[in-house]
Design a protein around this motif. Structure first.
Motif, PDB file in Angstrom:
ATOM      1  N   LYS A  57       0.619  -1.117   0.052  1.00  0.00           N
ATOM      2  CA  LYS A  57       0.062   0.172   0.138  1.00  0.00           C
ATOM      3  C   LYS A  57       1.135   1.145  -0.196  1.00  0.00           C
ATOM      4  O   LYS A  57       0.246   2.136  -0.464  1.00  0.00           O
ATOM      5  CB  LYS A  57      -0.380   0.201   1.290  1.00  0.00           C
ATOM      6  N   MET A  60       2.908   1.489  -3.771  1.00  0.00           N
ATOM      7  CA  MET A  60       2.081   2.220  -4.412  1.00  0.00           C
ATOM      8  C   MET A  60       1.446   2.815  -5.364  1.00  0.00           C
ATOM      9  O   MET A  60       1.252   3.508  -6.116  1.00  0.00           O
ATOM     10  CB  MET A  60       0.618   0.915  -4.230  1.00  0.00           C
ATOM     11  N   LYS A  61       1.869   3.983  -3.612  1.00  0.00           N
ATOM     12  CA  LYS A  61       1.458   5.696  -3.969  1.00  0.00           C
ATOM     13  C   LYS A  61       3.147   6.313  -4.717  1.00  0.00           C
ATOM     14  O   LYS A  61       2.663   7.176  -5.493  1.00  0.00           O
ATOM     15  CB  LYS A  61       1.879   6.299  -3.179  1.00  0.00           C
ATOM     16  N   PHE A  83      -6.167  -9.167  -1.937  1.00  0.00           N
ATOM     17  CA  PHE A  83      -5.440  -8.046  -1.571  1.00  0.00           C
ATOM     18  C   PHE A  83      -5.036  -7.813  -3.245  1.00  0.00           C
ATOM     19  O   PHE A  83      -4.595  -7.259  -4.081  1.00  0.00           O
ATOM     20  CB  PHE A  83      -4.703  -7.634  -0.898  1.00  0.00           C
ATOM     21  N   LYS A  86      -6.637  -8.155  -6.216  1.00  0.00           N
ATOM     22  CA  LYS A  86      -7.232  -7.062  -6.653  1.00  0.00           C
ATOM     23  C   LYS A  86      -6.415  -6.266  -7.065  1.00  0.00           C
ATOM     24  O   LYS A  86      -7.680  -5.408  -7.310  1.00  0.00           O
ATOM     25  CB  LYS A  86      -7.552  -7.130  -5.198  1.00  0.00           C
ATOM     26  N   ASN A  87      -5.641  -5.264  -6.952  1.00  0.00           N
ATOM     27  CA  ASN A  87      -4.848  -5.047  -6.921  1.00  0.00           C
ATOM     28  C   ASN A  87      -3.733  -4.891  -8.780  1.00  0.00           C
ATOM     29  O   ASN A  87      -2.983  -4.221  -8.499  1.00  0.00           O
ATOM     30  CB  ASN A  87      -4.119  -4.489  -6.080  1.00  0.00           C
ATOM     31  N   ASP A  88      -3.847  -6.667  -8.785  1.00  0.00           N
ATOM     32  CA  ASP A  88      -3.238  -7.014  -9.715  1.00  0.00           C
ATOM     33  C   ASP A  88      -1.910  -6.776  -9.746  1.00  0.00           C
ATOM     34  O   ASP A  88      -1.467  -6.035 -10.388  1.00  0.00           O
ATOM     35  CB  ASP A  88      -3.564  -5.705 -11.032  1.00  0.00           C
ATOM     36  N   ILE A  89      -1.474  -7.140  -8.465  1.00  0.00           N
ATOM     37  CA  ILE A  89      -0.022  -7.626  -7.861  1.00  0.00           C
ATOM     38  C   ILE A  89       0.674  -8.636  -8.316  1.00  0.00           C
ATOM     39  O   ILE A  89       0.280  -9.364  -7.763  1.00  0.00           O
ATOM     40  CB  ILE A  89       0.381  -7.506  -6.809  1.00  0.00           C
TER      41      ILE A  89
END
Length: 123
Positions: A57, A60-61, A83, A86-89
């Protein structure tokens, strides 16, 4: 006489080249030429599932692309799997660099943070 005319022609050619270079420089300045920032990937080296989500998290920014290099033997929990999906990591164990698409790659351990104030240092 022939040598003299050749020298004069060379000088004229040089002046033409010099004028063209000056025109090109002025055109670039007028068009507000700007450098394009390179994209940067962050690879988070996971050796602690408890800190992985918070680490992702934070990064990601800052970064254009995030990968997880999982060096743990234990599997991800359902919460982490959800997680990450969902965040395509993307998560890999070996040869992670073959999947990096950006110009630069920063490696961080899961408990390290990249300070947002220093983001411009990358560029």
């Amino acid at each position: 006489m022939e040598k003299r005319s050749h020298i004069i022609q060379c000088i004229r050619n040089f002046k033409n080249i010099e004028n063209q270079v000056n025109l090109d420089i002025n055109r670039i300045a007028r068009n507000n030429f700007q450098l394009i920032r390179p994209k940067v990937t962050c690879v988070i080296i996971n050796d602690n599932n408890n800190q992985l989500i918070s680490s992702i998290k934070k990064e990601m920014k800052i970064f254009d692309e995030i990968f997880v290099a999982n060096i743990q033997k234990e599997l991800f929990t359902n919460k982490i799997n959800h997680f990450v999906n969902k965040n395509d990591i993307q998560c890999y164990q070996y040869d992670i660099l073959q999947y990096v698409h950006c110009s630069w790659c920063v490696f961080l351990e899961v408990n390290e943070n990249f300070d947002k104030k220093n983001k411009d240092i990358l560029y």
